[in-house]
Design a protein around this motif. Structure first.
Motif, mmCIF file in Angstrom:
data_model
loop_
_atom_site.group_PDB
_atom_site.id
_atom_site.type_symbol
_atom_site.label_atom_id
_atom_site.label_comp_id
_atom_site.label_asym_id
_atom_site.label_seq_id
_atom_site.Cartn_x
_atom_site.Cartn_y
_atom_site.Cartn_z
ATOM 1 N N ILE A 191 42.045 40.482 30.694
ATOM 2 C CA ILE A 191 40.586 40.377 30.600
ATOM 3 C C ILE A 191 40.012 41.548 29.798
ATOM 4 O O ILE A 191 39.114 41.364 28.971
ATOM 5 N N THR A 211 46.250 35.686 33.463
ATOM 6 C CA THR A 211 46.664 36.955 32.857
ATOM 7 C C THR A 211 47.977 37.368 33.520
ATOM 8 O O THR A 211 48.457 36.689 34.432
ATOM 9 N N VAL A 240 42.717 52.948 41.570
ATOM 10 C CA VAL A 240 42.441 52.390 40.231
ATOM 11 C C VAL A 240 41.237 51.447 40.262
ATOM 12 O O VAL A 240 40.370 51.491 39.393
ATOM 13 N N ALA A 255 40.144 47.902 34.150
ATOM 14 C CA ALA A 255 41.477 48.266 34.662
ATOM 15 C C ALA A 255 41.530 47.949 36.148
ATOM 16 O O ALA A 255 40.558 48.171 36.874
#
Ligand SMILES: NC(=O)c1ccc[n+]([C@@H]2O[C@H](COP(=O)([O-])OP(=O)(O)OC[C@H]3O[C@@H](n4cnc5c(N)ncnc54)[C@H](OP(=O)(O)O)[C@@H]3O)[C@@H](O)[C@H]2O)c1
Length: 251
Positions: free
Chosen positions: A21, A191, A114, A92
């Motif tokens: 993405i 993905t 993250v 991310a």
């Protein structure tokens, strides 16, 4: 003809731009005229993203967002070079599919770090004097899992729920600086992240998940267009929102 999604001359930092993405967002923003700072850890995959960008003035930044304390200084030195950013997109993220008994505290910390803490530190960096332009915009990649229970996703869903709560707070805090803060709550998109999910569920379980999407599974572009909409003039009166982009999953 005026195009309210035109991003000509805007400088936008996109994390997670080496894949999925984030890469589609970087490409879409460049197609709309923006200059993109594409960030992630893997320099080879970032170079691939760079080769797909349209126009001039783009840049890649290899940076591990696990180094949370260094994020504001990184943004300060980056913008000393590039000038102030008009936009920040935090794409991310990591997915962990694991039931409670086998999820360690470290697993939980890694996902939160993250997906959520990096978003906090990136925005802190972006907020610094000289690092953002007037009327700047921040977009976080959230997930429909922030508001829908799915077994095995406690850490991931919690990280996205935290992100959406923070979106509302920071939208209010930063409105005085004309910085808009929004999230995109995406449904399942093809993905490598979903590749990871496929490897831990049976075909039957995977088909059951797919069956929950009236418009089918999404493509990275479907999410990228929504992110661009929020960054551009089209989103000028939108802040504190989580825009659901999920092919009808939540319906
Ligand atoms: N795919 C979906 O179905 C889906 C659905 C809803 C929401 N989302 C959200 O959308 C975002 C993008 O997902 P995706 O499917 O595109 O994932 P992806 O293909 O796995 O890409 C993840 C990106 O994050 C970067 N990244 C991971 N850890 C990092 C770290 N420590 N430091 C810097 N960069 C790091 C990776 O780059 P490097 O490895 O090069 O560092 C990569 O560019 C995520 O926030 C995800 O939660 C995805």
């Amino acid at each position: 003809m005026v195009n309210p999604m035109d991003l000509t001359g805007r400088l936008i930092l996109v994390t997670g731009a080496s894949a999925g993405i984030g890469r589609a967002i970087a490409v879409t923003l460049s197609q709309l005229g923006a200059r993109v700072v594409a960030a992630a850890r893997n320099p080879e995959r970032l170079a691939e993203t760079r080769s797909l960008l349209e126009g001039q003035g783009h840049r890649t930044e290899s940076f591990d967002l696990g180094a949370l304390d260094q994020i504001p200084a990184w943004i300060k030195s980056l913008t000393a070079d590039t000038g102030p950013l008009d936009g920040l997109v935090h794409s991310a993220g990591i997915l962990l599919v694991r039931p409670l008994p086998t999820t360690s505290r470290k697993d939980l910390a890694d996902v939160l770090s993250v997906n959520f803490e990096a978003a906090f530190m990136l925005t802190k960096g972006f907020r610094q004097r000289g690092c953002h332009s007037e009327r700047a915009s921040v977009v976080y990649l959230s997930s429909v899992m922030a508001s829908h229970g799915q077994a095995g996703l406690a850490a991931y869903a919690a990280s996205k729920g935290a992100l959406e709560s923070m979106t509302r707070v920071l939208a209010r805090e930063m409105a005085r600086d004309r910085i808009r803060v929004n999230a995109v709550a995406a449904g399942m998109v093809e993905t490598s992240m979903v590749g990871g999910l496929r490897s831990v569920v049976t075909d039957e379980q995977y088909q059951a998940i797919v069956g929950k999407y009236p418009l089918g599974i999404g493509e990275p572009w479907d999410v990228a267009f929504a992110v661009a909409f929020l960054l551009a003039e089209t989103g000028r009166w939108i802040t504190g929102a989580s825009l659901v982009v999920d092919g009808g999953y939540s319906a």
